[in-house]
Design an enzyme around this catalytic site. Sequence first.
Site: not given
Length: 302
Positions: A72, A172, A176
């Site tokens: 993880d 988002y 990015k």
Amino acid sequence: MTLQGKVALVAGATRGAGRGIAVELGAAGATVYVTGRTTRTLQSDYQRPETIEETAELVTAQGGKGIAVQVDHLISKEVQKLVARIRTEQGRLDILVNDVWGGEKLFEWNKSVWEHNLDNGLRLLRLGIDTHLITAHHALPLMIERPGGLLVEVTDGTAEYNADHYRLSPFYDLAKVAVNRMAWAHAKDLEKHGATSISLTPGWLRSEMMLEAFGVREENWRDATANVPHFVISETPRFVGRAVVALASDPQRSRWNGQSLSSGGLAQMYGFTDLDGSRPDAWRYVPEVQDAGKPADATGYR
């Protein structure tokens, strides 16, 4: 192209672009550590069938050596232990691919910050940004012990495209854009050690999840174009994998240091093709897709 004797870590290689990159690195002869949260005995919150063991087996079947390690990448100690293992077993790290994502089930389309679920948005940022920084923190010291290392930060959208296009939501969008900038920042530090850092985006990726969403398989993916004609510009995950192999095999790859690159753009430069012999260049056509009334952001979904 051969990467015999090279050691790679693909962080986030369970499926999608990460799996495609790992498999292509294996096809070039590299030893590839593939990480993710989903194993044959433990599922992640994705609840999907793909596993890191399967990815490692695909790497080995292509001629490389695949090594699956459950990690993880939000847990610093797990990443630290992973890198210590690579140091013990290999004594080197030549290629680091930061492909950790995990946000497909967290983002909401075209939602302002006050409309978007806050917990999901913040979780998306942790998965999309913190994981990359944690992995770089632990892995790059091993990579820079030898000159010529390559860091690939995988994102969605080139820096040029993301600079003036709104990407779904503030969460988002930030995730990015941040990865592109992260690669640029790492480049400033790595160039002093003879290493190269780039950000890389696939185009419209025919990932396992995308094929499933369109109700097709890789064998008949063109059937989806009956409803979504623009899907014709899509590419397999192996295409972006070949982009990474081309970069890693290029003795002059430092010319790309700090740049934002795409699989389609690199295919034009290096001459590689997708599995079917095509050379898709999705980001070249994204504005046309958007003008045609389709959500351009879907082309970068990975």
